[in-house]
Each structure stands twice: as structure tokens, then as C-alpha cells.
Design an enzyme around this catalytic site. Structure first.
Site, mmCIF file in Angstrom:
data_model
loop_
_atom_site.group_PDB
_atom_site.id
_atom_site.type_symbol
_atom_site.label_atom_id
_atom_site.label_comp_id
_atom_site.label_asym_id
_atom_site.label_seq_id
_atom_site.Cartn_x
_atom_site.Cartn_y
_atom_site.Cartn_z
ATOM 1 N N ASN A 126 9.126 36.525 -5.520
ATOM 2 C CA ASN A 126 7.839 36.912 -6.086
ATOM 3 C C ASN A 126 7.534 36.199 -7.395
ATOM 4 O O ASN A 126 6.372 36.020 -7.752
ATOM 5 C CB ASN A 126 7.836 38.438 -6.291
ATOM 6 C CG ASN A 126 6.671 38.914 -7.134
ATOM 7 O OD1 ASN A 126 5.511 38.759 -6.757
ATOM 8 N ND2 ASN A 126 6.976 39.489 -8.289
ATOM 9 N N TYR A 194 -0.763 24.873 -9.317
ATOM 10 C CA TYR A 194 -0.352 26.147 -8.721
ATOM 11 C C TYR A 194 -0.525 26.118 -7.208
ATOM 12 O O TYR A 194 0.389 26.483 -6.456
ATOM 13 C CB TYR A 194 -1.186 27.268 -9.338
ATOM 14 C CG TYR A 194 -0.939 28.633 -8.749
ATOM 15 C CD1 TYR A 194 0.250 29.313 -9.002
ATOM 16 C CD2 TYR A 194 -1.900 29.260 -7.957
ATOM 17 C CE1 TYR A 194 0.478 30.578 -8.473
ATOM 18 C CE2 TYR A 194 -1.680 30.519 -7.429
ATOM 19 C CZ TYR A 194 -0.491 31.182 -7.682
ATOM 20 O OH TYR A 194 -0.276 32.431 -7.156
ATOM 21 N N LYS A 198 2.514 26.188 -4.334
ATOM 22 C CA LYS A 198 2.613 27.312 -3.399
ATOM 23 C C LYS A 198 2.500 26.843 -1.942
ATOM 24 O O LYS A 198 3.071 27.470 -1.040
ATOM 25 C CB LYS A 198 1.538 28.350 -3.707
ATOM 26 C CG LYS A 198 1.848 29.192 -4.932
ATOM 27 C CD LYS A 198 3.067 30.079 -4.701
ATOM 28 C CE LYS A 198 3.269 31.100 -5.780
ATOM 29 N NZ LYS A 198 4.407 32.004 -5.514
ATOM 30 N N VAL A 225 -4.540 40.997 -6.817
ATOM 31 C CA VAL A 225 -4.078 42.165 -7.563
ATOM 32 C C VAL A 225 -4.253 41.868 -9.043
ATOM 33 O O VAL A 225 -4.000 40.747 -9.499
ATOM 34 C CB VAL A 225 -2.597 42.454 -7.245
ATOM 35 C CG1 VAL A 225 -2.097 43.657 -8.032
ATOM 36 C CG2 VAL A 225 -2.412 42.677 -5.746
#
Length: 301
Positions: A126, A194, A198, A225
């Protein structure tokens, strides 16, 4: 993006008839069918955000034997550890301050896991950074841009590498869940470092699944989130709860999700709908990265 509805990133990525932005019965960690009794789980990025508020509490509620909390800040990890004990007094918690981009630090983490538990059964990658500069690639600081790969890609690899090596054998059943992002396959020029880092992690997941048939490896886009990594332009879309991600990750750690190995899953998708489409997903090689187009010599003959 100011003209988009707040549920745009839910509906535009919709793959199942039903979608969710909060935990629901089928992924409730307290559901006995999702029990993680006897399992040891490693959760990185556990000191804040989704890790602290969603993942760690969910694994504690699911009755995991032990949870290994990993982050760089030991003080914040201690606070999360204390909260887990109030959630489930029986869970064993090991907090290890770790720089996941450093091989020696990761080796030290797994030495501690071995000393305490032998090996872990579940790894949740995570931890991540989002290092953006100006947004214009030609103006980016190369070192800052590359730091995304040091943590998001190299870190995920180092953890998976050590996790598999720590298993009794490479054929031991285990689970790796890599948190990714929809930006891994969508294009946001202001987030290139980023996003691309990923994408590499997403493909790392596919390679893990292909290389280790006993391993369940799944890439999870957690939705949006509200965390301290959220960019300003995305904040009004941040309506997904950390509990949604936590519950889904527990479900993905169960045998129910085995058919999703090597694939990417979005947190909003209803798991019962996914199970109903199991045969279609597997036979059609869905939810995997591929190149779109017509290929093969035969089309020109």
C-alpha cells in the site's frame, strides 16, 4: 474537471451492475466466511491514510493471527498498533519502521517477520508517494520524478521478492495485493511520474501471477479516498471510504478471489457481480493490460 459529476470516477470505470463507495455485507471483515484466522499479513504504508484507517482495522476485524505494520514513522505506527489492540485484543501486532526502497531495510523487516512468525501469508503493498513537480514533464526535476519509481515500483518489487523468498517454498499458497491507481492506465499529464510508476506495479502484479501459479496476485485501484496524497483537483471526488478498501482487501485475500489473480480490480465493483462473471472474466482474459488493435499476419493475406 470542474464540470464532471462527483461520481464520475465511479460510473466511468463501472464494470459491475452494482457499485459501492463504502463497505457492504459481502466484504464486511467480520463476516465469518472471510475469516483470516491463523494468517499473518504485512501491510505497508500502515501509519496513515488507507493503511491506518482502512486496511489495518479490516484485517484486525477479520481475525488475522498477526498484522505486521510497515511505514517509515515508528511513532505513528505505534499509534496504529494501539488502535488495533482495541479493535481485536487477540491480534498480534508487529510494527517495523522500514524504508521499502532500500533492500537492506526490507531484509531487516523480513528477518523480524521470520523471527516472530516464520513467514507471512499475505502482503499488501500500500505504501506509495506522489511526487509531482510543475506538471509539465520538461520542467520536472528528474530526481523528484524518479522517486516515484523508487518507492512505488522498486519498493513493491523488493517486498514481493522478500515475501516469496520467505515462504516455505515458492509454491506455497499466498497472496500479494498491490494498490495501484486508475491513473496507471489513464493519462494525466500532470501526474506522469506517479502514473507510470504505478503502471509498472500493475504489470509487476501480472508477472507475479504468471510466474507463481500458487500465488494470488491482484492489483487494486482503491478509488478516491481522502488522504494527504490527494491532489486539489481530485478532492471533490474523494467520496470513497477507507473501510471500503479495507473490506475489499480482506475479501481479495480469501479463496473467493482466486480467479482474479493477475488482474486489476476497482474498489467500487461489487464482488458478487464479479463472481457471477467469473467464467467470462477468465475466458475473455478481462481486467488485464493489453495493446488494442488488430494483429497477426493473417489479416493481410
Amino acid at each position: 474537471m470542474e464540470n464532471l459529476p462527483t461520481d464520475h470516477f465511479v460510473t466511468s470505470l463501472q464494470f459491475t451492475k452494482h457499485v459501492h463507495q463504502d463497505v457492504y455485507p459481502s466484504i464486511d471483515p467480520s463476516n465469518p466466511e472471510l475469516s483470516l484466522a491463523g494468517k499473518v499479513a504485512i501491510i505497508t504504508g500502515a501509519s496513515r491514510g488507507i493503511g491506518a484507517k482502512g486496511l489495518a482495522p479490516a484485517f484486525a476485524r477479520a481475525g488475522a493471527k498477526a498484522i505486521v505494520l510497515v511505514a517509515t514513522n515508528a511513532e505513528k505506527l505505534a499509534a496504529v498498533e494501539a488502535s488495533l489492540k482495541s479493535t481485536n485484543p487477540n491480534v498480534q501486532v508487529l510494527s517495523v519502521a522500514t524504508n521499502i526502497a532500500d533492500a537492506n531495510s526490507v531484509a531487516d523487516l523480513f528477518a523480524k517477520v521470520k523471527a516472530n512468525f516464520g513467514h507471512a501469508d499475505i502482503l499488501v503493498n500500500n505504501a506509495a508517494v506522489l511526487n509531482n513537480g510543475s506538471g509539465d514533464m520538461h520542467k520536472e526535476d528528474p530526481e523528484q520524478w524518479w522517486q516515484n519509481f523508487e518507492v512505488n515500483t522498486k519498493g513493491a518489487f523488493l517486498l514481493a521478492h522478500s515475501f516469496i523468498n520467505a515462504l516455505p517454498s515458492p509454491s506455497t499458497p499466498a497472496t500479494i495485493i498491490n494498490l495501484v491507481t486508475a491513473a496507471a492506465w489513464m493519462v494525466f499529464p500532470s501526474m506522469s511520474g506517479y502514473s507510470i510508476s504505478k503502471l509498472a506495479t500493475l504489470q509487476l502484479t501480472a508477472h507475479l501471477a504468471a510466474g507463481y501459479p500458487s500465488l494470488t496476485a491482484i492489483a487494486l485501484h482503491p478509488g478516491l479516498v481522502d488522504t494527504d496524497m490527494t491532489l486539489d483537483e481530485f478532492k471533490r471526488f474523494d467520496l470513497d471510504s477507507p473501510e471500503l478498501v479495507g473490506g475489499l482487501t480482506v475479501w481479495l485475500s480469501s479463496e473467493k478471489a482466486r480467479f482474479l489473480t493477475g488482474r486489476v480490480v476497482v474498489s467500487h465493483w461489487d464482488v458478487d457481480d464479479l463472481v457471477e462473471r467469473k467464467d467470462e472474466i477468465v475466458a475473455g482474459k478481462l481486467l488485464q493490460i493489453d495493446l488494442t488493435g488488430m494483429f497477426g499476419k493473417g489479416q493481410f493475406e
